[in-house]
Structures are given as structure tokens and as C-alpha cells.
Design a protein around this motif. Structure first.
Motif, short mmCIF file in Angstrom:
data_model
loop_
_atom_site.label_atom_id
_atom_site.label_comp_id
_atom_site.label_asym_id
_atom_site.label_seq_id
_atom_site.Cartn_x
_atom_site.Cartn_y
_atom_site.Cartn_z
N THR A 86 1.01 -1.21 -0.17
CA THR A 86 0.82 0.29 0.24
C THR A 86 0.77 1.10 0.05
O THR A 86 2.29 0.81 0.14
CB THR A 86 -1.38 -0.27 1.94
OG1 THR A 86 -1.69 -1.51 1.13
CG2 THR A 86 -1.86 1.33 1.14
N LEU A 107 -3.88 10.48 1.01
CA LEU A 107 -4.21 9.77 0.09
C LEU A 107 -3.72 8.12 0.51
O LEU A 107 -3.08 8.33 1.17
CB LEU A 107 -4.01 10.35 -1.38
CG LEU A 107 -4.19 11.19 -1.73
CD1 LEU A 107 -3.07 11.52 -2.74
CD2 LEU A 107 -5.73 11.36 -3.06
N GLY A 108 -4.26 7.37 -0.49
CA GLY A 108 -4.48 5.91 0.05
C GLY A 108 -4.62 5.21 -1.39
O GLY A 108 -5.75 5.69 -1.78
N GLY A 109 -4.04 3.65 -1.58
CA GLY A 109 -3.64 2.90 -2.25
C GLY A 109 -3.09 2.18 -2.21
O GLY A 109 -2.10 1.95 -2.05
N VAL A 118 -4.37 6.28 -6.21
CA VAL A 118 -4.20 6.41 -5.09
C VAL A 118 -5.39 7.41 -4.65
O VAL A 118 -5.43 8.62 -5.20
CB VAL A 118 -2.76 7.52 -4.44
CG1 VAL A 118 -2.04 6.14 -4.28
CG2 VAL A 118 -2.61 8.25 -5.24
N HIS A 122 -9.91 5.73 -0.28
CA HIS A 122 -9.13 4.50 0.81
C HIS A 122 -9.12 4.43 2.38
O HIS A 122 -9.01 5.67 2.41
CB HIS A 122 -7.46 4.00 0.12
CG HIS A 122 -6.47 3.54 0.15
ND1 HIS A 122 -5.95 2.91 1.61
CD2 HIS A 122 -6.71 2.10 -0.17
CE1 HIS A 122 -5.49 1.35 1.42
NE2 HIS A 122 -5.80 1.34 0.16
#
Length: 293
Positions: A86, A107-109, A118, A122
Motif C-alpha cells: 500500500t 491519500l491511499g491506494g 491513490v 481509501h
């Protein structure tokens, strides 16, 4: 004999150095992200990869007022980068002694092969897209004893039902590092109506309100303590705009952050106490992008 020993020692040193270099081969992490804002002088963005459940920093960068990143490629240990599941982007103090990510993750992905898409929705970031949020407001000044200034206050409440006028608003109480903030743009200048974590209860500020008690809802009367360049009371129907933003906490800016779920221009002639809907602009204001390894 001394020359032979020296030569053997030198070879051993060179061989060891080569082996160390082989063991720490570097890979490149590339960012292609748009929609990020300038954090000013005191904060930076920091990337993190999650490896075996633990965060590993990939480096920090800044964004200018045109949204351009000052760095998009970062060298990371190749083996560690290959093991990452991740990517997370956080907002950190520029002078930061804490080696762990802050609570303000934007942000995340998850990696799929060599890339991760991202976004704020998330689970490692804000956990929702806010595209289902709805909202309305009324113009009214409950903190004064006169009706003559009613166009100088804005409140996120439905007077017909006595309930909040913000719909499907996720509760940010558990999302340390983020908070909602209402705004009225007056003569082109954004002025805060106060910060809050959810749509029920009063917000954290009454900086501009009158002497009377306000209702237990987010909102503000613009009666006193006008910022430089403005005069209170005002008339929000004269070009005013009402905005709901999502702000990092702590925050070093007097302006709304880039994350704005709701926005609405105040119609000319809007009568005090009339419920006025806002437009959901979430999809057009949020940062997103791709991270590649």
C-alpha cells in the motif's frame, strides 16, 4: 610481502563494498498526483509504503500554488519497495522528529502489480469520497435581537424540522487529523463559520457572532470583529458564497483547504430563514493519482 598483504586487503575491502551495494540496490517510486494544494512554509507531504503492516517513508515533497510537486521520483530500497502492499500520503510538520506518519493522511491506494491508484476514499486515508454528502443552509442572525441584519448570518440547519441541514456527512470524530469547517466568502474573502466533527451540535467558534446565544448547530453570525477589509454586518446575498471544507488538523492557513464537498452561491433575493441547497462538488476538488514502482 607487505605489497601482497596490502593488495589482498584492498581486494577484500572492494569485494565487501560491492556485496553491500548489491544488497542495497535502489528502486524508484514515481508519483503522478494532481489536486494537491500548497501547504505553506510549515508543512510538507510525506509518502509512505506499507511493508508487512509497517510504514516506511519514501520521502517528503512540497507543492506550489499551481499544484506542481517539487519532486516526483524517490529512490527506495528495491527489495523493500517490491514488498510494499500500500502507498499512503500524509501531511507532516516540516520540522518533524516523529518517525511515524501523522494522523492526517490524505491519500491511499493498494498496489496492483507495479502501480497503485491513490485517492481520499481509501481506508488508510479519509475512507470516503464524500460524493453522497448533501447540505443546505439558511441566512439568519440568531445572536442579535434585531431582524434587520438577518442577511449577515449563515447556519447549517433546517428551521422547519429543527434538525441539521447537512446530509450523509461522515462523522470525523474518529478521524484524528481532519475536521469540517464552514465558510462564507464575503467580497471575495473567505471567513470561517467554525470547525466541527459532525453535523450535530455547535461548532468550535463564535468569533464574529453577536451577544445572544446561538443555536446548537454549525454556523456563524457576522456581526463583530470583522477581518481587515470587511465591514460587519454584511449582506450575504450580495455575491456571497457558502462552502463546506475538510481541513487538516492542525492547520496553518486562514483559507479553505482543497477538499471541499459542498459549495453554493447565495442567490440574490434569498429571504432570511429560507432553506437553500448547496451543490456537491466533491468529485472535482479532490486530489488523486497513480503511484508506480
Amino acid at each position: 610481502m607487505k605489497k601482497l598483504i596490502l593488495s589482498l586487503t584492498l581486494c577484500a575491502v572492494l569485494f565487501t563494498a560491492c556485496k553491500e551495494d548489491e544488497g542495497s540496490a535502489m528502486g524508484v517510486l514515481s508519483l503522478d498526483i494532481s489536486g494537491l494544494g500548497d501547504l505553506g512554509d510549515d508543512y510538507v507531504y510525506e509518502g509512505w509504503i506499507i511493508v508487512d503492516g509497517s510504514p516506511v517513508s519514501t520521502g517528503v515533497f512540497s507543492v506550489n500554488d499551481a499544484g506542481v510537486l517539487d519532486q516526483t521520483r524517490f529512490e527506495v530500497d528495491e527489495a523493500i519497495l517490491a514488498s510494499a502492499t500500500t502507498f499512503v500520503l500524509s501531511i507532516e510538520p516540516e520540522m518533524d522528529s516523529d518517525p511515524a506518519p501523522s494522523a492526517t493522511k490524505i491519500l491511499g491506494g493498494d498496489f496492483s502489480g507495479d502501480a497503485a491508484t491513490v485517492m481520499i476514499s481509501h481506508t488508510a486515508a479519509l475512507g470516503t469520497s464524500f460524493t453522497e454528502v448533501g447540505g443546505s443552509y439558511i441566512l439568519k442572525t440568531p445572536t442579535t435581537t434585531t431582524d434587520s441584519d438577518d442577511l449577515s448570518g449563515v447556519w447549517f440547519l433546517d428551521p422547519a424540522t429543527g434538525t441539521p441541514a447537512l446530509i450523509n456527512l461522515p462523522d470525523l470524530t474518529s478521524k484524528t487529523g481532519w475536521v469540517y469547517e464552514g465558510w462564507a466568502v464575503i467580497d471575495g474573502q473567505p471567513v470561517s463559520t467554525g470547525r466541527f466533527n459532525m453535523d450535530t451540535g455547535a461548532d468550535q467558534s463564535s468569533a464574529f457572532s453577536g451577544p445572544e446565544s446561538g443555536p446548537g448547530f454549525p454556523g456563524e453570525d457576522f456581526i463583530t470583529n470583522a477581518p481587515s477589509g470587511l465591514t460587519f454586518p454584511t449582506d450575504l446575498t450580495d455575491g456571497g458564497v457558502i462552502v463546506l471544507s475538510i481541513e487538516p488538523e492542525p492547520d496553518n492557513s486562514l483559507n479553505p483547504f482543497e477538499l471541499k464537498p459542498l459549495r453554493g452561491a447565495v442567490p440574490s433575493g434569498l429571504a432570511p430563514g429560507t432553506l437553500q441547497a448547496m451543490e456537491n462538488i466533491a468529485a472535482s476538488t479532490y486530489a488523486s493519482g497513480t503511484v508506480s514502482r
